[in-house]
Write a protein that holds these residues in place. Structure first.
Motif, PDB file in Angstrom:
ATOM      1  N   ALA A  84       0.821  -1.219   0.000  1.00 45.79           N
ATOM      2  CA  ALA A  84       0.000   0.000   0.000  1.00 45.79           C
ATOM      3  C   ALA A  84       0.850   1.262   0.000  1.00 45.79           C
ATOM      4  N   THR A  85       1.959   1.244   0.724  1.00 44.62           N
ATOM      5  CA  THR A  85       2.817   2.427   0.804  1.00 44.62           C
ATOM      6  C   THR A  85       3.381   2.793  -0.561  1.00 44.62           C
ATOM      7  N   ASN A  86       3.816   1.791  -1.309  1.00 42.55           N
ATOM      8  CA  ASN A  86       4.370   2.068  -2.634  1.00 42.55           C
ATOM      9  C   ASN A  86       3.294   2.564  -3.599  1.00 42.55           C
ATOM     10  N   GLY A 129       1.153   7.288  -6.380  1.00 41.51           N
ATOM     11  CA  GLY A 129       0.069   8.247  -6.592  1.00 41.51           C
ATOM     12  C   GLY A 129       0.515   9.679  -6.382  1.00 41.51           C
ATOM     13  N   VAL A 130       1.330   9.896  -5.366  1.00 40.98           N
ATOM     14  CA  VAL A 130       1.846  11.248  -5.094  1.00 40.98           C
ATOM     15  C   VAL A 130       2.637  11.757  -6.297  1.00 40.98           C
ATOM     16  N   THR A 152      -5.727   9.126  -9.369  1.00 45.27           N
ATOM     17  CA  THR A 152      -6.950   8.763  -8.654  1.00 45.27           C
ATOM     18  C   THR A 152      -7.044   7.261  -8.448  1.00 45.27           C
ATOM     19  N   ALA A 153      -6.835   6.491  -9.518  1.00 45.92           N
ATOM     20  CA  ALA A 153      -6.894   5.031  -9.413  1.00 45.92           C
ATOM     21  C   ALA A 153      -5.787   4.501  -8.505  1.00 45.92           C
ATOM     22  N   THR A 154      -4.621   5.145  -8.553  1.00 44.80           N
ATOM     23  CA  THR A 154      -3.491   4.692  -7.737  1.00 44.80           C
ATOM     24  C   THR A 154      -3.758   4.921  -6.254  1.00 44.80           C
ATOM     25  N   ALA A 160      -4.018   9.201   1.769  1.00 45.20           N
ATOM     26  CA  ALA A 160      -4.444   8.877   0.403  1.00 45.20           C
ATOM     27  C   ALA A 160      -5.743   9.610   0.055  1.00 45.20           C
ATOM     28  N   TYR A 161      -6.679   9.626   0.984  1.00 43.45           N
ATOM     29  CA  TYR A 161      -7.924  10.367   0.744  1.00 43.45           C
ATOM     30  C   TYR A 161      -7.651  11.867   0.614  1.00 43.45           C
TER      31      TYR A 161
END
Length: 348
Positions: A213-215, A220-221, A234-236, A254-255
């Protein structure tokens, strides 16, 4: 960057010397002080005492870097970054691995199992078969990969990103499947501004472990900061949330990124609306409606962020603004009251 967390079971050693009594007494005293301080988690005292033991041993002809390692570990745990970096660098450059062989035998008369140096152990094995038995050797585990991991962490904490990258790459040459070093490599690349290599690093790690999840979050960032890939972010982020489990911080972050990725560059949007409001009111209205649509789309993400981090002032402030723009007065008042409640708890 993760906080440095280290641990080791350090055991007291019995020194065997043909040295003067005062040297042996100093060794025993320094070793006891170091051990007592370490066990009491007084690492500031333990570190220099372990180095004292190492230096005294070296003077007596025994270059036992185990005590240098203990000193480096203690300095790291005491958050004394510079001396810890020096010691770990010296250990790696010296080829230290921590692998040691222990030689033991049982005294048949007393039943006691005792450790011996190799020569004495071999001599007893050859000449004292009736008096001694259960001759055993045991080899300790290598700590070399731990040395690379810890030094990488220390250098990253000290913002020495280029040096960290060099050590990480050296470590990966020996331990190419070391997950921590791969993670630290990504951190160092990102911190040094090499985002292209960092993205490549993340994709390589996700190919090996698609459930990290962290990766997914870090990817996403990066995607959200690049206009060419912002639509992929968004999907990431949603993938990171799906895999985040009970990690409220990661899910909340993430949100949060989903909210602002969805809203986009709102400052520029407002400036554009204000610039044409008088000269082209129809276009301005179109842009205003598009802005409201983005806020409405971002609202569910912000509400999920609030569920993950209900005491976070950033999400409360964001929700308050979103409810204001989307004309939800009741929810706006709720967030305003919550904001005041949280602020009242803050230390003054």
């Amino acid at each position: 960057m993760k906080k440095l967390i280290l641990g080791i079971a350090i055991v007291a050693s019995a020194f065997v010397f043909g040295q003067k009594e005062d040297v042996n007494a100093k060794l025993q005293a320094a070793n006891k002080t170091a051990m007592d301080a370490y066990n009491a988690k007084n690492y500031t005292v333990a570190a220099p005492k372990f180095m004292e033991v190492y230096e005294l041993l070296k003077t007596s002809g025994q270059d036992d870097k185990t005590y240098m390692y203990y000193a480096g570990l203690s300095y790291a745990l005491a958050n004394s970054i510079d001396p810890a970096i020096k010691i770990y660098t010296d250990l790696i450059n010296s080829g230290y691995t921590g692998v040691q062989t222990t030689y033991t035998a049982k005294d048949n008369k007393t039943g006691q199992v005792t450790s011996y140096d190799k020569n004495t152990w071999e001599l007893l094995k050859k000449t004292s078969s009736k008096d001694y038995s259960d001759f055993k050797t045991e080899q300790s585990k290598s700590v070399e990969s731990d040395l690379y991991e810890t030094l990488s962490t220390l250098l990253l904490n000290a913002k020495k990103n280029d040096e960290a990258l060099a050590i990480i790459e050296k470590g990966l040459a020996k331990y190419p499947n070391n997950a921590k070093l791969k993670e630290y490599q990504g951190t160092a690349l990102y911190a040094s501004g090499n985002t292209d290599k960092f993205m490549q690093n993340l994709k390589e790690q996700l190919a090996k472990n698609p459930n990290d999840a962290t990766n997914w979050y870090n990817l996403g960032v990066l995607q959200s900061k690049n206009p060419a890939t912002v639509s992929d972010a968004t999907a990431t982020f949603k993938k990171a949330i799906e895999l985040g489990g009970n990690d409220a911080k990661l899910i909340g972050n993430a949100y949060q990124n989903l909210v602002f990725t969805t809203i986009g560059d709102d400052d520029s949007a407002v400036k554009e609306i204000n610039a044409i409001r008088k000269t082209n009111p129809d276009k301005a209205t179109e842009l205003i409606e598009a802005r409201k649509a983005r806020f409405n789309q971002a609202l569910p993400h912000a509400e999920s962020w609030y569920k993950a981090q209900p005491e976070n002032l950033d999400v409360i402030s964001t929700l308050k603004e979103l409810y204001s723009i989307t004309k939800n007065q009741a929810k706006f008042n709720e967030m305003k009251a919550k904001e005041a409640e949280i602020q009242a708890k803050q230390p003054k």
